[in-house]
Write a protein that holds these residues in place. Structure first.
Motif, PDB file in Angstrom:
ATOM      1  N   TYR A 158       0.894  -1.184  -0.133  1.00 18.40           N
ATOM      2  CA  TYR A 158       0.230  -0.232   0.014  1.00 18.40           C
ATOM      3  C   TYR A 158       1.037   1.272   0.011  1.00 18.40           C
ATOM      4  CZ  TYR A 158      -2.962   3.675   1.707  1.00 18.40           C
ATOM      5  OH  TYR A 158      -3.733   5.033   1.802  1.00 18.40           O
ATOM      6  N   PHE A 159       1.960   1.351   0.939  1.00 16.17           N
ATOM      7  CA  PHE A 159       2.859   2.477   0.929  1.00 16.17           C
ATOM      8  C   PHE A 159       3.807   2.769   0.084  1.00 16.17           C
ATOM      9  CE2 PHE A 159       0.826   2.351   4.981  1.00 16.17           C
ATOM     10  CZ  PHE A 159       0.383   3.767   5.624  1.00 16.17           C
ATOM     11  N   CYS A 160       4.106   1.721  -0.854  1.00 14.41           N
ATOM     12  CA  CYS A 160       5.272   1.770  -1.773  1.00 14.41           C
ATOM     13  C   CYS A 160       5.163   2.679  -2.765  1.00 14.41           C
ATOM     14  CB  CYS A 160       5.526   0.274  -1.908  1.00 14.41           C
ATOM     15  SG  CYS A 160       4.574  -0.431  -3.307  1.00 14.41           S
ATOM     16  N   GLY A 161       3.920   3.115  -3.199  1.00 15.94           N
ATOM     17  CA  GLY A 161       3.553   3.788  -4.295  1.00 15.94           C
ATOM     18  C   GLY A 161       4.203   5.399  -3.984  1.00 15.94           C
ATOM     19  N   ASN A 162       3.988   5.758  -2.808  1.00 10.69           N
ATOM     20  CA  ASN A 162       4.324   7.358  -2.465  1.00 10.69           C
ATOM     21  C   ASN A 162       5.575   7.289  -1.605  1.00 10.69           C
ATOM     22  OD1 ASN A 162       2.369   8.323  -4.235  1.00 10.69           O
ATOM     23  ND2 ASN A 162       0.756   7.922  -2.663  1.00 10.69           N
ATOM     24  N   ASN A 163       6.353   6.393  -1.360  1.00  8.77           N
ATOM     25  CA  ASN A 163       7.123   6.173  -0.276  1.00  8.77           C
ATOM     26  C   ASN A 163       8.385   5.192  -0.368  1.00  8.77           C
ATOM     27  OD1 ASN A 163       5.916   7.732   2.432  1.00  8.77           O
ATOM     28  ND2 ASN A 163       4.434   6.428   1.509  1.00  8.77           N
ATOM     29  N   GLN A 164       9.532   5.408   0.065  1.00  5.60           N
ATOM     30  CA  GLN A 164      10.511   4.326  -0.064  1.00  5.60           C
ATOM     31  C   GLN A 164      10.413   3.484   1.283  1.00  5.60           C
ATOM     32  OE1 GLN A 164      14.952   5.051  -1.316  1.00  5.60           O
ATOM     33  NE2 GLN A 164      14.833   5.875   0.653  1.00  5.60           N
ATOM     34  N   VAL A 165      10.188   2.043   0.615  1.00  6.41           N
ATOM     35  CA  VAL A 165       9.658   1.059   1.692  1.00  6.41           C
ATOM     36  C   VAL A 165      10.678  -0.160   1.653  1.00  6.41           C
ATOM     37  CG1 VAL A 165       7.915  -0.490   2.008  1.00  6.41           C
ATOM     38  CG2 VAL A 165       7.314   1.886   1.350  1.00  6.41           C
ATOM     39  N   LEU A 166      10.821  -0.643   2.703  1.00  5.78           N
ATOM     40  CA  LEU A 166      11.622  -1.805   3.003  1.00  5.78           C
ATOM     41  C   LEU A 166      10.571  -2.703   3.836  1.00  5.78           C
ATOM     42  CD1 LEU A 166      15.263  -0.891   4.079  1.00  5.78           C
ATOM     43  CD2 LEU A 166      14.600  -2.009   2.040  1.00  5.78           C
ATOM     44  N   VAL A 167      10.750  -4.173   3.757  1.00  6.11           N
ATOM     45  CA  VAL A 167      10.266  -5.063   4.438  1.00  6.11           C
ATOM     46  C   VAL A 167      11.133  -6.106   5.018  1.00  6.11           C
ATOM     47  CG1 VAL A 167       8.153  -6.792   4.376  1.00  6.11           C
ATOM     48  CG2 VAL A 167       8.168  -5.102   2.890  1.00  6.11           C
ATOM     49  N   ARG A 168      11.092  -6.273   6.492  1.00  2.42           N
ATOM     50  CA  ARG A 168      11.725  -7.408   7.081  1.00  2.42           C
ATOM     51  C   ARG A 168      11.038  -8.471   7.649  1.00  2.42           C
ATOM     52  NH1 ARG A 168      15.482  -3.241  10.217  1.00  2.42           N
ATOM     53  NH2 ARG A 168      16.749  -2.592   8.589  1.00  2.42           N
ATOM     54  N   HIS A 169      11.145  -9.690   7.760  1.00  2.00           N
ATOM     55  CA  HIS A 169      10.413 -10.522   8.591  1.00  2.00           C
ATOM     56  C   HIS A 169      11.416 -11.281   9.466  1.00  2.00           C
ATOM     57  CE1 HIS A 169       7.068  -9.845   5.872  1.00  2.00           C
ATOM     58  NE2 HIS A 169       7.828 -10.472   4.771  1.00  2.00           N
ATOM     59  N   ARG A 170      11.625 -10.768  10.600  1.00  2.00           N
ATOM     60  CA  ARG A 170      12.462 -11.301  11.893  1.00  2.00           C
ATOM     61  C   ARG A 170      12.611 -12.514  11.970  1.00  2.00           C
ATOM     62  NH1 ARG A 170      12.381  -9.457  17.792  1.00  2.00           N
ATOM     63  NH2 ARG A 170      11.065 -11.151  17.983  1.00  2.00           N
ATOM     64  N   GLU A 171      11.762 -13.227  12.094  1.00  2.00           N
ATOM     65  CA  GLU A 171      11.502 -14.712  12.443  1.00  2.00           C
ATOM     66  C   GLU A 171      12.068 -15.561  11.134  1.00  2.00           C
ATOM     67  OE1 GLU A 171      11.871 -14.326  15.491  1.00  2.00           O
ATOM     68  OE2 GLU A 171      10.249 -12.692  15.852  1.00  2.00           O
ATOM     69  N   PHE A 172      12.330 -15.028   9.858  1.00  2.92           N
ATOM     70  CA  PHE A 172      12.667 -15.973   8.842  1.00  2.92           C
ATOM     71  C   PHE A 172      14.070 -15.601   8.900  1.00  2.92           C
ATOM     72  CE2 PHE A 172       8.594 -16.414   8.074  1.00  2.92           C
ATOM     73  CZ  PHE A 172       8.054 -16.072   6.911  1.00  2.92           C
ATOM     74  N   ASP A 173      14.632 -14.620   9.528  1.00  2.80           N
ATOM     75  CA  ASP A 173      16.015 -14.223   9.275  1.00  2.80           C
ATOM     76  C   ASP A 173      17.159 -14.608  10.602  1.00  2.80           C
ATOM     77  OD1 ASP A 173      15.332 -12.888   6.888  1.00  2.80           O
ATOM     78  OD2 ASP A 173      15.173 -10.933   7.918  1.00  2.80           O
ATOM     79  N   VAL A 174      16.584 -15.540  11.387  1.00  3.43           N
ATOM     80  CA  VAL A 174      17.501 -16.042  12.318  1.00  3.43           C
ATOM     81  C   VAL A 174      18.323 -17.027  11.964  1.00  3.43           C
ATOM     82  CG1 VAL A 174      15.750 -15.307  14.064  1.00  3.43           C
ATOM     83  CG2 VAL A 174      15.683 -17.576  13.141  1.00  3.43           C
TER      84      VAL A 174
END
Length: 279
Positions: free
Chosen positions: A263-279
């Motif tokens: 939703y927000f990536c259209g007008n903003n610079q956006v990153l996504v992280r999934h902490r429990e995938f990255d352990v």
């Protein structure tokens, strides 16, 4: 010239971050006293270096209080400056120091290791509040490298909005600016066919899309972030971390983080992280 300043707690992964930046073409300086930052950046700029990264932390405690003003001065001179702060839970740091048998830079004969860590945390408080923060408590070295590469790849001209999923049973991420608890929503974990999947899988998305409460919660969170985002921009914030938590951090929170990012990536610079995938 672009300057990235790495700071944070001892044992939080600053050496890894600096190595990633060096591998990405940055001229790197470790353990630089804050009072020398202007002279070093001028010298490196005149020497033709366009991308520079320096590590400044509690090891140069005598001049640490000068860092915020030095960064402000460099920005006024037109330099592109970014401050990245790595932080970690105290019990995780105690474990890391015990495993490596390294001496904490603030340790002495009168304080325990946890006391030294808390003293360092307090010394770095002002820098912490000015920086983009990464909580490395539950990150592997390879995941931290990936997150640093994401940071380097950003266009820093505007505020970066980070949506982060996590599981409450593993603790709230220290780098959060906003935290939303969605544990009250229907949990795909209790559906046998959905349990091994994640919030990125089509079956889980279809299940959650069909829940009226899920859509209302999404609209409420979306509206809250939408309403307050301009306030953070006016406050000259470069980064805003929105953490979405469910119980395990693999279904509902992942679904929300991904949906909010779209939703927000259209007008903003956006990153996504999934902490429990990255352990």
């Amino acid at each position: 010239m672009q300057l990235i300043v790495i700071s944070g707690l001892s044992g939080s992964g600053k050496s890894i971050a600096l190595t990633v930046l060096e591998d990405n073409g940055y001229y790197c300086v470790d353990n630089l006293p804050a009072n020398l930052l202007p002279e070093v950046t001028v010298y490196l700029k005149e020497s033709g270096h366009q991308r520079v990264a320096v590590s400044i932390d509690a090891r140069s405690r005598e001049t640490l209080h000068l860092l915020p003003q030095r960064l402000a001065d460099l920005r006024r001179q037109g330099m592109e400056v970014h401050l990245l702060f790595l932080e970690t839970k105290t019990d995780t740091l105690v474990k890391r120091f015990s495993e490596t048998r390294r001496r904490h830079p603030l340790s002495d004969n009168h304080s325990t290791l946890p006391e030294s860590i808390e003293l360092e945390r307090e010394m770095l408080r002002e820098i912490h509040d000015l920086a983009n923060r990464i909580d490395t408590s539950d990150l592997s070295a390879s995941s931290l490298r990936a997150w640093i590469r994401d940071f380097v790849g950003l266009n820093h001209a505007s505020l970066t909005l980070l949506f982060q999923s996590f599981g409450f049973k593993h603790g709230i991420p220290l780098d959060s600016d906003m935290v939303f608890d969605i544990r009250c929503l229907p949990n795909p974990h209790y559906e046998a066919l959905l349990r091994p999947l994640t919030g990125k899988d089509a079956a889980v998305i279809e299940y959650l899309d069909a829940q009226a409460g899920v859509n209302k919660m999404f609209e409420d969170i979306k509206r809250f972030v939408d309403d307050w985002l301009p306030c953070f921009v006016r406050d000259n914030r470069n980064y805003l971390t929105v953490s979405i938590g469910c119980t395990g951090g693999r279904h509902r929170s992942v679904y929300f983080a991904e949906r909010l990012a779209r939703y927000f990536c259209g007008n903003n610079q956006v990153l996504v992280r999934h902490r429990e995938f990255d352990v």
